[in-house]
Design an enzyme around this catalytic site. Structure first.
Site, PDB file in Angstrom:
ATOM      1  N   ALA A 218      -5.731   6.680  -3.167  1.00 11.62           N
ATOM      2  CA  ALA A 218      -4.725   7.668  -2.770  1.00 11.62           C
ATOM      3  C   ALA A 218      -5.239   9.110  -2.943  1.00 11.62           C
ATOM      4  CB  ALA A 218      -3.455   7.471  -3.591  1.00 11.62           C
ATOM      5  N   ASP A 237      -4.494   1.564  -5.220  1.00  6.62           N
ATOM      6  CA  ASP A 237      -4.059   2.733  -5.975  1.00  6.62           C
ATOM      7  C   ASP A 237      -2.550   2.654  -6.169  1.00  6.62           C
ATOM      8  OD1 ASP A 237      -3.406   5.503  -6.827  1.00  6.62           O
ATOM      9  OD2 ASP A 237      -5.479   5.903  -6.237  1.00  6.62           O
ATOM     10  N   ASP A 257      -3.889  -1.545 -10.442  1.00  5.56           N
ATOM     11  CA  ASP A 257      -4.857  -0.820 -11.256  1.00  5.56           C
ATOM     12  C   ASP A 257      -6.256  -1.134 -10.730  1.00  5.56           C
ATOM     13  OD1 ASP A 257      -6.607   0.128 -13.193  1.00  5.56           O
ATOM     14  OD2 ASP A 257      -5.318  -0.429 -14.868  1.00  5.56           O
ATOM     15  N   LYS A 302     -17.731  10.738 -13.140  1.00  7.74           N
ATOM     16  CA  LYS A 302     -17.229  12.044 -13.596  1.00  7.74           C
ATOM     17  C   LYS A 302     -17.907  12.387 -14.918  1.00  7.74           C
ATOM     18  CE  LYS A 302     -14.188  11.522 -10.244  1.00  7.74           C
ATOM     19  NZ  LYS A 302     -14.236  12.272  -8.972  1.00  7.74           N
TER      20      LYS A 302
END
Length: 353
Positions: A218, A237, A257, A302
């Protein structure tokens, strides 16, 4: 030449410096980095030869370095009334080239210089060709000439190997944001495909009719790219997906999830841009690979604010070790793309050679 100029995203100078220091040590060439935070480049001063170092390392294996240029010492205090003459004299000490690329640091100050540098480089290249210091555009050369400007009076001059460097000015792949895409994150996946997949393999790797899973989909930036390639996508999502994407009939949205989802059957592609600790995403990718759930994967890691290079190596080593433990053939690449921010993008190819 004893200087290697390295371009990077502003704020990632430390990672760029750590990477080149590590890689140079691996091939037995000593040097030291000099940089200021947020300047968008690193000077790597060598005790050996910069051209030799470049010949020992594959540029495409580098992660945080957008471009590298073997440079002469910086030209300071160039006379504004005639910059071309002193720069032309220096060109004679460089390998012969057929192309001049005008560049600046990828910073606010650098972008403000680009108009001037582009115009100056045009006049400079014309002068070089007129005086026999540059080959014609039709002639082949192993090198590109780079003019990297810090100001109107301070510039670096150097070369990069055509077959072992970025072909893009400033090492940046410029992409146009598609107006119908749900989010700007769509450019991350598009750039990843351009970087990791040779153009000659696009049809095979990204052809229509393939199946894909988008974890953390999303609102659908990455799913949009998959749909544009004619793929049928399972978007995973808990958040809402873009309505126009759902209307294509190519997307199935599962509110689940991403870390618990398991596909009913293997797919051609899995992509993942979830916001989670990099080691947890790494373990998720390893899980998918060892179960044989996808042939190819593109995923983002990340990075933390500190020790980003160390974290990168730890995650990549964990993935390699896990795949080797299961005797899985793979190709793994990683890159800090232009459209990435505090993250790197990875490509894992699990297709049999």
């Amino acid at each position: 030449m004893k200087l290697l100029l390295l371009y990077c995203r502003a704020g990632f100078e430390a990672e760029c410096a750590a990477e080149i220091s590590n890689r140079a040590t691996e091939v037995g060439i000593a040097g030291y980095p000099v940089f200021t935070k947020d300047q968008g480049y690193v000077e790597y001063h060598l005790f050996g030869d910069a051209l030799e170092l470049m010949s020992q390392i594959k540029f495409r294996s580098l992660i945080f370095i957008r471009q590298w240029v073997a440079c002469l010492p910086v030209c300071s205090e160039l006379p504004t009334q005639d910059r071309i003459s002193p720069l032309s004299a220096l060109v004679q000490d460089l390998p012969q080239t057929a192309e001049l690329i005008a560049e600046t640091p990828d910073t606010t100050e650098g972008r403000e210089l680009q108009g001037f540098v582009t115009k100056f480089a045009s006049a400079f290249s014309q002068s070089l060709r007129k005086n026999g210091l540059m080959l014609s555009r039709k002639q082949a050369s192993l090198w590109r000439l780079h003019l990297f400007a810090l100001s109107g009076r301070e510039m670096f001059l150097g070369v990069s190997p055509v077959k072992n460097s970025s072909r893009h000015a400033m090492g940046i792949q410029r992409l146009k944001f598609p107006s119908h895409a749900p989010s700007r994150s769509t450019l991350k996946l598009e750039e990843a495909w351009h970087w990791f997949i040779p153009k000659s393999e696009f049809d095979e790797a990204l052809g229509g009719g393939l199946t894909a899973v988008d974890l953390g989909a999303a609102p659908g930036g990455w799913t949009w790219q998959l749909v544009q390639k004619g793929m049928f996508v399972t978007a995973v999502d808990n958040g809402p997906m873009n309505e126009s994407l759902m209307e294509t009939g190519q997307v199935t949205h599962l509110r689940e999830d991403a870390f618990r989802f398991e596909p009913v059957r293997p797919v051609n592609w899995m992509v993942c841009d979830v916001v989670e600790k990099p080691i947890q995403v790494t373990e998720l990718m390893l899980d998918w690979a060892t179960h044989g759930w996808a042939e190819q994967m593109v995923f983002n890691l990340k990075l933390p604010m500190k020790q980003r290079y160390k974290e990168t190596l730890q995650c990549l080593d964990r993935l390699k070790d896990g795949l080797n433990e299961h005797s899985i053939d793979f190709k793994l690449s990683a890159r800090h793309l232009y459209h990435d921010r505090e993250e790197i993008t990875c490509y894992l190819d699990l297709r049999k050679a």
